[in-house]
Design an enzyme around this catalytic site. Structure first.
Site, PDB file in Angstrom:
ATOM      1  CG  PHE A 373      36.348  44.751  35.148  1.00 43.18           C
ATOM      2  CD1 PHE A 373      36.640  43.617  36.121  1.00 43.18           C
ATOM      3  CD2 PHE A 373      34.944  45.148  34.932  1.00 43.18           C
ATOM      4  CE1 PHE A 373      35.693  42.988  36.804  1.00 43.18           C
ATOM      5  CE2 PHE A 373      33.824  44.206  35.407  1.00 43.18           C
ATOM      6  CZ  PHE A 373      34.275  43.096  36.416  1.00 43.18           C
ATOM      7  CG  ASP A 374      43.704  47.614  34.959  1.00 45.00           C
ATOM      8  OD1 ASP A 374      44.019  48.597  34.331  1.00 45.00           O
ATOM      9  OD2 ASP A 374      44.662  46.625  35.371  1.00 45.00           O
ATOM     10  CE  LYS A 375      44.565  46.215  27.771  1.00 45.48           C
ATOM     11  NZ  LYS A 375      45.218  45.135  27.666  1.00 45.48           N
ATOM     12  CB  THR A 376      47.558  45.565  31.667  1.00 46.68           C
ATOM     13  OG1 THR A 376      47.167  46.064  30.302  1.00 46.68           O
ATOM     14  CG2 THR A 376      48.574  44.755  31.724  1.00 46.68           C
ATOM     15  CB  VAL A 579      37.801  44.882  39.523  1.00 49.92           C
ATOM     16  CG1 VAL A 579      38.303  43.439  39.696  1.00 49.92           C
ATOM     17  CG2 VAL A 579      36.233  44.737  40.032  1.00 49.92           C
TER      18      VAL A 579
END
Length: 679
Positions: A373-376, A579
């Protein structure tokens, strides 16, 4: 100083190559309306029938269906069975034109036995043994299912035209005391360009004059603004804050960060292993086996046992029986059930807000071992909000009068700001009902990357960073300590002076989306390992990861770093899902086995690069999509078991066990019908 020429829009006229496609066209920006329309088309299944009606092959296929259906009634008009069968064979290529054509290309040009070849064999066998109605049903269903997949793939192909919009096509060149707009392609390393407040950096470079805060989220994904001053590097595509910067160009236009991202996405998509559907993998081994057995059935009895090859008055010949083997041996249930299952799955997913760009990705998601996963903007909301208000005179209640007054002064200074932090402050003031306590600040002055000042309630108030207040304001020690503690947790802080004294500070951060913790828990329950790949700082990333329960964190990653980390995850765990929502995620989305984009937060480029889109940014749909994928993959294989091993005297037993028992039951016509009824 010379008059500054006004920038003009770059030419967007496209030229096509000799084949009539746009493969030779250079990347150009799309108008916003066209981009929105294209994205909508990608995500809209209602356009299928218009797509189907426009297909050139339709003029061949539909008449073929009608003519093949008409042959069912020829015997009633006295047409002989032999002539009827000849006409059916003549019409069959029309009815199954797309299937037969693609099967022939696959077989003779690509030397590949895929689903089209298997389908063609099944249809020919059905007509040969007098089951033409089965052939018609199969070619109709298969044609429709393939067309749906072509439709989704056609509208979901990855395009990179809008990447060019991320960085300006022109830059303000500063040379010999003059300023002039020039195309970025004309710039050379060492040239100086001017980047004003709120503008995107057109080129990679180094700051030689000025200071500001830079929004690097489009490239690195960092949720907080990064202070930049003389000597610091800036990246093309990032956004300048409120300062004016003079930048020395460090790379040619073709080598900027944005162009490297484009190159990475293109390379990742080209190198992405060609995925095969389960039915195609199955067909590669099963089809030649069925054909080989059919040939043996036809030749062994006639050559070794001197039995009749053709039909006689005494019964079927071995050629007819071989065709029966071919027909019964072809897994009709699997051929038809696979596309139907996939179409049903795609439709069910779309209704639930998950858009798969083809059945191959619906199948493939079930094999995933890791989700990165990306965070922001993916795990978090993607925009900052005030999470802590600490007034100097606070009585312990976060909503006390001193804290409300602190927010009111800050919102007066930020009333007209379009800065993400300013927006967070005004939203907090509105939530507290103090936005109108003071009018918008007068004589507002920006302090180049450190804060701003203005007249509030008749006094020169200031909002700004801790370094600014340490240098220019007498700040209480406990406020300094509290501010530093917040910053260590990855929060962005703003101190406020009302013109007389420092009255406190605000802490702002990007919070996790609602329900994210449950989503991660559900994925873990499905046996998925969850990983974060982010350009944000390690402290911020670890705090978010701990809060929502991720297994592993990799922070401080640029787009190229995400790509490399993703490759390592694939080597270690197998199939990986990525994602994300931002430009910086595009190379990783393209490289991943399955790329999943946030449909609401994601921009057009990301939506085009991804294989799956979560509409409305609803991460709770991710576990649902995984379960649906596993269910969809199980169904065709279950049908395969029913069409093969569970068919009793038909199917596999028909041409293996039946042959060992003297072929007696295999070639009984009633047994054949019973087998096909089970199918």
């Amino acid at each position: 100083m010379a008059k500054i020429d006004q920038p003009h829009e770059p030419c967007t006229e496209k030229s096509a190559c000799s084949c009539g496609c746009d493969c030779a066209t250079s990347i150009q920006p799309l108008p916003a309306a066209d981009a929105a329309a294209k994205t909508a088309a990608v995500l809209n299944f209602r356009g299928f029938w218009q797509y189907f009606r426009r297909m050139p092959d339709l003029k061949i296929v539909v008449p073929g269906w009608i003519l093949l259906f008409a042959t069912f009634f020829l015997e009633r008009f006295g047409v002989s069975l032999t002539l009827t069968r000849v006409l059916q064979f003549a019409v069959l290529p029309m009815a199954g034109w797309m299937v037969f054509r693609n099967g022939a290309i696959s077989l003779f040009r690509d030397r590949d036995l895929n689903m089209n070849v298997l389908m063609s064999v099944a249809a020919i066998g059905a007509v040969a043994i007098g089951e033409t109605h089965e052939a018609l049903i199969m070619v109709i269903l298969f044609t429709l299912s393939e067309t749906i997949e072509w439709y989704t793939n056609d509208h979901a192909r990855a395009i990179l035209t809008e990447f060019a919009d991320l960085a300006p096509h022109q830059a303000l060149l500063v040379a010999e005391g003059c300023e002039q707009w020039v195309a970025i392609e004309e710039l050379k390393p060492g040239d100086h360009i001017l980047v004003r407040a709120g503008e995107r950096f057109p080129m990679d470079g180094e700051i030689v004059r000025g200071s500001s805060e830079v929004n690097q989220a489009p490239i690195t994904g960092e949720s907080r603004l990064v202070p930049k001053t003389v000597g610091d590097e800036v990246l093309s595509g990032t956004v300048n804050g409120q300062g004016v910067l003079e930048v020395r160009v460090s790379r040619l236009a073709a080598d900027t960060t944005i162009q490297r991202i484009i190159a990475m996405v293109t390379e990742a998509q080209e190198n992405k292993a060609r995925k095969q559907k389960f039915i195609d993998r199955f067909a590669q081994a099963y089809t030649p086996a069925v054909v080989a057995v059919s040939v043996l059935v036809a030749l062994v009895p006639t050559l070794l046992l001197k039995q009749s090859f053709w039909n006689t008055s005494a019964g079927y010949g071995w050629f007819h029986r071989a065709l029966s083997v071919l027909m019964v041996g072809c897994p009709c249930a699997l051929i038809i059930s696979t596309p139907i299952t996939m179409i049903s799955g795609l439709t069910r997913a779309a209704r639930a807000g998950v858009v798969f760009k083809g059945g191959i990705f619906l199948e493939g998601l079930s094999d995933s071992k890791v989700m990165a996963f990306d965070k922001t903007g993916t795990l978090t909301r993607g925009k900052p909000s005030v999470i802590k208000v600490q007034a100097t005179d606070c009585n312990g209640d976060a909503y006390c009068e001193p804290c409300d007054n602190l927010v009111a002064v800050a919102s007066s200074l930020e009333a007209h700001s379009t800065h993400p932090l300013g927006t967070a402050v005004t939203e907090e003031a509105l939530a507290r009902g103090v936005f109108d306590r003071f009018p918008a600040a007068e004589d507002l002055r920006v302090l180049e990357g450190r804060g701003q000042q203005g007249i509030v309630n008749g006094k020169l108030a200031t909002v700004g960073s801790l370094p600014l207040f340490l240098a220019e304001h007498k700040t209480p020690e406990r406020i300094i300590a509290a501010t530093q503690a917040s910053e260590k947790q990855g929060q962005t802080t703003m101190l406020i002076c009302d013109g007389e004294r420092v009255i406190g500070y605000l802490a702002v951060e990007d919070e996790p989306r609602a329900g994210t913790k449950k989503v991660i828990g559900d994925l873990k329950a499905e046996g998925i390992r969850t990983v974060m790949l982010t350009g944000d700082s390690l402290g911020v990333a670890e705090r978010v990861a701990k809060e929502i329960g991720l297994d592993q964190v990799f922070a401080g990653l640029l787009p190229a770093d995400k790509l490399e980390r993703l490759k390592l995850l694939k080597q270690e765990y197998g199939q990986v899902v990525m994602v994300g929502d931002g430009i910086n995620d595009s190379p990783a989305l393209a490289q991943a086995d399955i790329g999943v984009a946030m449909g609401g937060a994601g921009n057009a480029q990301v939506l085009e690069t991804a294989d799956v889109v979560l509409m409305k940014d609803d991460l709770t749909r991710l576990p649902f999509a995984l379960r649906l994928s596993r269910s969809a993959e199980c169904d065709p294989q279950h049908w395969h078991q029913g069409a093969g091993g569970d068919r009793g005297d038909g199917g596999m037993d028909a041409f293996v066990g039946g042959g060992l028992r003297g072929y007696r039951h295999l070639f009984d016509r009633n047994a054949q019908r019973a087998a096909r009824t089970q199918v």
